[in-house]
Design an enzyme around this catalytic site. Structure first.
Site, PDB file in Angstrom:
ATOM      1  N   PHE A   1       0.864  -1.233  -0.194  1.00 10.79           N
ATOM      2  CA  PHE A   1      -0.084  -0.274  -0.271  1.00 10.79           C
ATOM      3  C   PHE A   1       0.655   0.998   0.421  1.00 10.79           C
ATOM      4  CE2 PHE A   1       0.689  -0.086   4.593  1.00 10.79           C
ATOM      5  CZ  PHE A   1       0.444   1.224   5.144  1.00 10.79           C
ATOM      6  N   LYS A   2       2.321   0.994   0.462  1.00  9.74           N
ATOM      7  CA  LYS A   2       3.424   2.072   0.114  1.00  9.74           C
ATOM      8  C   LYS A   2       3.270   3.513  -0.713  1.00  9.74           C
ATOM      9  CE  LYS A   2       3.886   1.997   4.645  1.00  9.74           C
ATOM     10  NZ  LYS A   2       4.902   0.880   5.785  1.00  9.74           N
ATOM     11  N   ASP A   3       3.230   2.046  -2.094  1.00 11.80           N
ATOM     12  CA  ASP A   3       3.138   2.750  -3.086  1.00 11.80           C
ATOM     13  C   ASP A   3       1.921   3.815  -3.618  1.00 11.80           C
ATOM     14  OD1 ASP A   3       5.406   1.132  -4.401  1.00 11.80           O
ATOM     15  OD2 ASP A   3       3.932  -0.843  -4.227  1.00 11.80           O
TER      16      ASP A   3
ATOM     17  N   THR B   1       7.558   0.783   3.233  1.00 15.33           N
ATOM     18  CA  THR B   1       7.732   2.112   2.941  1.00 15.33           C
ATOM     19  C   THR B   1       9.717   2.451   1.679  1.00 15.33           C
ATOM     20  OG1 THR B   1       6.493   3.075   4.964  1.00 15.33           O
ATOM     21  CG2 THR B   1       8.315   4.467   4.367  1.00 15.33           C
TER      22      THR B   1
END
Length: 483
Positions: A100-102, A135
């Site tokens: 999800f950090k993308d 991250t």
């Protein structure tokens, strides 16, 4: 300060976190308009409410670059998958690093590059990152070879999955550096924050033509793109006829550093009709205790789990929530943060406790229950989920059992199951045959699901980084990197 200045700075010079001066409000007409738009268009419109010094055209270009087919494997970028009549999974892992950090770290480099131009900055920015697994890779992927930037990532040695480590140590780019830290994520994060607040270090680096910024969720430019996907999820439910305008939707988020669920809180504060915010922790349950008692106490055993991106005992983004819930009382919040630094614990006021109880519900999930949730979703729904998503699935089930609340709920899926093949295979009854990237094919053969193409590309990739440092040596790693 302007939005560009906040993105450029990352962290205030006294070590505090930057927050918006006001929360822009949206209404049903705004949400209705968004339902007909692409994810990229939604992102530009939502971020434009905060970043008033960026033009709508700029933000749309950035969003098209960040979330287009070159970067994301799904045209919706953050699609909703319906699990049952009241449960929907928000898949946030279709980007280049399968996490999800993308969603934020494909946007942040563009916001930061524009911020350097807007503020007339001539120095090179060095992005410092502490990562619990995802991250670091996402930040390096976003910043690799971006002009006027360098990036150094610190990760806990033996504290990330084999695939996560392989992603980081094979990262390409002339401006990237990676270092393992002897300790856990909290040690790495504390070291980065210490470097940020070191005036002598800042002067040394300035003399060399550098200044520091952050790609961790302590940077407001990381949180804002995450707000977008909660707004977008509500719009998708409206578009698909799953809810009517104004219906409440609960949100369940697996979180360690509190940034992902804080983004949902900001979406709620903006006027998106979100109901209860369900905070899902693994057995590092410091947030569960805090939300239930108002006492934050990091003086407890640290557990290394199968959901390593949540193995955190110091949740930095709580500072932003406390600032908002205290009525922006900076002295009160400073007192809590000072107590945390000195004693490892603090207890919030009765007024904040009442607000926490009204807004949030906290639960945690141990290792056996995490594996059981993976198995249950695979058996009952034919849906393969990763270890972090499984924590959210289990805590959501706990919440519904305890409260009887069957409100339509979106729970966040934060990583591809292929990033944690060994644990996922074991959970669905298979014996892992190998380790790390060697297990990608096995999970594919068993499940019939597609291996994310960039994870498949890790096979045989050359390791570029082997540096390990003690916590006290992190400053030296940075100064050596920025010769």
């Amino acid at each position: 300060m302007s939005g560009a200045e906040a993105v450029k700075m990352g962290l205030s010079r006294d070590g505090g976190l930057l927050t918006p001066e006001s929360i822009p409000q949206i209404d049903g007409a705004f949400l209705t308009e968004l339902t007909q738009l692409s994810y990229q268009q939604r992102a530009a419109k939502v971020m434009g409410l905060f970043l008033t010094d960026y033009s709508g055209e700029e933000l749309l270009t950035f969003a098209e670059n960040a979330y287009g087919p070159d970067k994301f494997d799904h045209p919706a970028a953050a699609p909703l998958r319906k699990v049952d009549g009241t449960t929907h999974c928000l898949e946030l892992w279709h980007g280049p690093t399968s996490a999800f950090k993308d969603m934020a770290l494909q946007m942040l480099p563009q916001l930061l590059s524009a911020a350097l131009r807007k503020t007339g900055e001539d120095k090179t920015v060095c992005i410092l990152v502490a990562t619990s697994g995802d991250t670091g890779k996402a930040a390096m992927e976003g910043f690799a070879d971006v002009p006027q930037t360098k990036i150094m990532v610190f990760y806990p040695k033996d504290g990330v999955s084999a695939v996560q480590e392989a992603q980081m140590v094979t990262q390409e780019g002339d401006n990237v550096g990676v270092c393992a830290v002897a300790g856990n994520f909290d040690d790495a994060q504390a070291g980065v924050k210490r470097i940020f607040s070191d005036e002598a270090m800042r002067k040394t680096l300035a003399d060399r033509g550098y200044f520091l910024s952050s790609a961790n969720s302590i940077n407001w430019g990381r949180i804002l793109p995450q707000v977008v996907y909660y707004v977008s999820a509500y719009c998708d439910l409206l578009r698909d006829g799953e809810i009517q305008m104004g219906d409440k939707v609960n949100v369940c988020v697996p979180t360690g550093n509190f940034g992902n669920i804080l983004a949902a809180y900001y979406a709620k504060r903006m006027g998106v009709p979100l109901g209860r915010l369900i905070c899902a922790s693994n057995c590092n349950d410091v947030l569960t205790e805090f939300l239930r008692t108002g006492v934050y106490n990091r003086n407890r055993p640290f557990h290394t789990t199968m959901s390593p991106s949540m193995d955190i005992l110091v949740s930095s983004n709580l500072e932003r929530l406390l600032f908002d819930l205290s009525g922006e009382n900076d002295e009160e919040v400073r007192g809590y943060m000072d107590a945390l630094a000195k004693e490892g614990r603090y207890e919030v006021s009765g007024a904040i406790k009442a607000k926490l109880k009204d807004l949030f519900w906290g639960g945690f999930c141990g290792e056996e229950d995490t594996a059981a949730a993976i198995a249950r979703y695979y058996k009952d729904y034919g849906y393969l989920i990763d270890t972090h998503t499984a924590v959210a699935a289990d805590v959501l089930a706990q919440y519904r059992r305890e409260t009887g609340d069957e409100t339509v709920t979106v729970f966040a899926s934060t990583a591809s199951p292929y990033k944690f093949c060994d644990h996922v295979l074991a959970a669905i009854g298979e014996t892992p045959k190998g380790e790390g990237v060697d297990l990608l094919d096995q999970l594919h053969e068993v499940s019939g699901t597609a291996v994310p193409r960039r994870l498949a590309a890790l096979r045989g990739k050359e390791r570029r980084f082997d540096l390990t440092a003690e916590k006290a040596e992190m400053d030296g790693v940075v100064t050596a990197f920025l010769k």
